[in-house]
Design an enzyme around this catalytic site. Structure first.
Site, PDB file in Angstrom:
ATOM      1  N   PRO A 135      45.351  47.685  47.916  1.00 35.00           N
ATOM      2  CA  PRO A 135      46.217  47.037  48.896  1.00 35.00           C
ATOM      3  C   PRO A 135      47.558  47.738  48.879  1.00 35.00           C
ATOM      4  O   PRO A 135      48.289  47.649  47.912  1.00 35.00           O
ATOM      5  CB  PRO A 135      46.348  45.616  48.353  1.00 35.00           C
ATOM      6  N   CYS A 136      47.869  48.487  49.905  1.00 36.32           N
ATOM      7  CA  CYS A 136      49.149  49.206  49.892  1.00 36.32           C
ATOM      8  C   CYS A 136      50.235  48.335  50.487  1.00 36.32           C
ATOM      9  O   CYS A 136      50.899  48.733  51.437  1.00 36.32           O
ATOM     10  CB  CYS A 136      49.027  50.517  50.648  1.00 36.32           C
ATOM     11  N   GLN A 137      50.415  47.115  49.948  1.00 37.92           N
ATOM     12  CA  GLN A 137      51.493  46.280  50.483  1.00 37.92           C
ATOM     13  C   GLN A 137      52.810  47.010  50.391  1.00 37.92           C
ATOM     14  O   GLN A 137      53.685  46.813  51.204  1.00 37.92           O
ATOM     15  CB  GLN A 137      51.633  44.971  49.711  1.00 37.92           C
ATOM     16  N   ALA A 138      52.945  47.837  49.382  1.00 33.50           N
ATOM     17  CA  ALA A 138      54.223  48.508  49.191  1.00 33.50           C
ATOM     18  C   ALA A 138      54.535  49.414  50.374  1.00 33.50           C
ATOM     19  O   ALA A 138      55.682  49.746  50.617  1.00 33.50           O
ATOM     20  CB  ALA A 138      54.192  49.311  47.905  1.00 33.50           C
ATOM     21  N   TYR A 139      53.503  49.805  51.122  1.00 32.70           N
ATOM     22  CA  TYR A 139      53.750  50.688  52.268  1.00 32.70           C
ATOM     23  C   TYR A 139      53.673  49.946  53.587  1.00 32.70           C
ATOM     24  O   TYR A 139      53.740  50.539  54.635  1.00 32.70           O
ATOM     25  CB  TYR A 139      52.709  51.814  52.306  1.00 32.70           C
TER      26      TYR A 139
END
Length: 445
Positions: A135-139
């Site tokens: 999960p690339c929530q950071a992006y």
């Protein structure tokens, strides 16, 4: 075809693959309640195959308290003792990470061993496909403004290193995962370049779509017959020597007679005022409601089902109730209320710019907007269109917008249920992805 599902969430991605005859040997997910939801879904698929959905319906009737979920399941295990082992082997409630820094994490070496055990249990000798990705929530574009300082040091960014290790170990023909559009543009596209290069090192090509120009590969699920505007990227990787093409989702899109609206999706669900309904108890369908009054979508959601769970309207503060009414009145005129248009006495945020679109109604006659995990914190972005009900969406209504069938039960406390629904890949979209990926793999036999 044998599949490993990583970062499974509540099983939205694997649901579509299961439906199209892929065998999911292992689901790996760190959230406890999401894993319990997957287990309940495995109950459903197992009992359907046994032609014993009656037992599943019985489970839905008795399991109305998440605290004693084990007791609620006991009678199913009694009839099918082999189910207990199946759930243990196929649902791995584990978190990727470094156990030295995080005692709750499982090292990649141990994770590989656990997945190998699952494959053995399924009598699988090799893996065809890995689905689900970090999960690339950071992006995420939404997250980017809020996380300005932490984007570089968010440990979730390193998850794809773990992911790559699993791909390298099991060497599937292909892998596929859904992500936010921000993954293509993060750090001026450098992040995505890095992902591609790092898979290239282990012999995989990664494509983000059919266009050479990555950023134009963002797709909106609404264009594929899913009742929700949801812009995402589907990354598809494959062994270089197989030279696959990018899957053709277009070929499998759902066609409805007219574009779906909120009315088509949730208008058959019981009217609730705030604090009414039940989190887990089963609502049986109102049999006085004629089938001719239901939309084709509602009929589809009701297949193999006697009712639905997760339909509780969260309580609402007086101030918010007033705002919701204003928002719904605006929506009646085809307008969305802006935060700065609210009467002063109702405003609580100094920073009006950041909260401009804080309140949003899913209006009856338009397609629902994106449902995200924030719905677990408050319902302001997901207001029900009926001024009489004056509330935010229930978990079940959000699940309908996400395309989860009514017999898909979300386990755990309500906050966990909302998070599971908001984070999910809509099963209708995952069914389209599954069929298209199957075409690609079979076309190259």
């Amino acid at each position: 075809m044998i599949v490993i599902d990583l970062f499974s969430g509540a099983g939205g991605l694997s649901e579509g693959f299961h439906k199209h005859d892929f065998k999911i040997a292992a689901h790996v997910e760190k959230e406890y309640w999401a894993c319990e939801t997957i287990k309940t879904r495995l109950f459903y698929h197992f009992l359907k195959a046994q032609n014993d959905l009656e037992l599943y319906h019985e489970y839905l009737r008795v399991s109305d308290n998440y605290r004693n979920i084990e007791q609620s399941r006991a009678f199913v295990f009694q009839r099918y003792p082999e189910l207990r082992e199946k759930l243990e082997m196929e649902v791995l409630n584990r978190k990727f990470g470094n156990p030295h820094n995080d005692p709750t994490a499982t090292s990649s070496t141990q994770m590989i061993q656990l997945i190998q055990n699952s494959l053995q249990y399924s009598r699988a000798t090799s893996v065809d496909l890995i689905i689900g990705g970090p999960p690339c929530q950071a992006y995420s574009l939404v997250g980017r403004s809020r996380m300005k300082d932490s984007v570089g040091k968010d440990s979730r960014n390193y998850l794809f290193q773990y992911y790559k290790r699993i791909v390298d170990e099991f060497k599937p023909k292909a892998f596929v995962f859904e992500n936010v559009p921000g993954i293509l543009t993060a750090k001026q596209g450098k992040v995505y370049q890095e992902i591609k290069e790092s898979f290239d090192q282990i012999g995989y090509t990664v494509l983000s779509g059919t266009s050479q120009e990555d950023r134009s590969n963002v797709i909106d699920f609404a264009d594929f017959g899913v009742p929700q505007r949801r812009k995402r990227v589907i990354l598809f990787g494959f062994q270089k020597k197989l030279n696959y093409e990018y899957p053709n989702f277009e070929r499998h899109k759902l066609s409805w007679n007219s574009p779906l609206t909120t009315r088509d999706v949730i208008s058959d669900l019981p009217v609730l005022k705030p604090k009414q309904g039940h989190d887990l108890r089963l609502f049986e369908y109102d049999t006085t409601q004629g089938v001719d009054q239901l939309s084709p979508y509602e009929l589809m959601m009701r297949e193999d089902s006697i009712g639905f769970t997760n339909h509780f309207a969260r309580p609402i503060k007086e101030r918010d109730a007033e705002i919701y009414q204003i928002a719904i009145e605006h929506a009646t005129q085809g307008r969305q209320i802006k935060y700065n248009e609210l009467p002063e006495r109702l405003k609580t945020h100094k920073n009006e710019k950041a909260f401009l679109d804080r309140f949003k109604v899913h209006w009856w006659d338009i397609i629902p907007h994106t449902v995200v995990a924030h719905i677990s914190k408050d319902g302001h972005y997901n207001i029900h269109p009926d001024i009489e009900q004056c509330r935010s969406l229930t978990v079940r209504e959000a699940a309908r917008i996400q395309g989860f069938p009514d017999n898909y039960k979300f386990e755990g406390p309500r906050t966990a249920q909302y998070t599971q629904v908001g984070n999910a890949v809509p099963p209708l979209m995952s069914g389209i992805i599954a069929r298209a990926v199957k075409d690609v793999i079979n076309g190259h036999h």
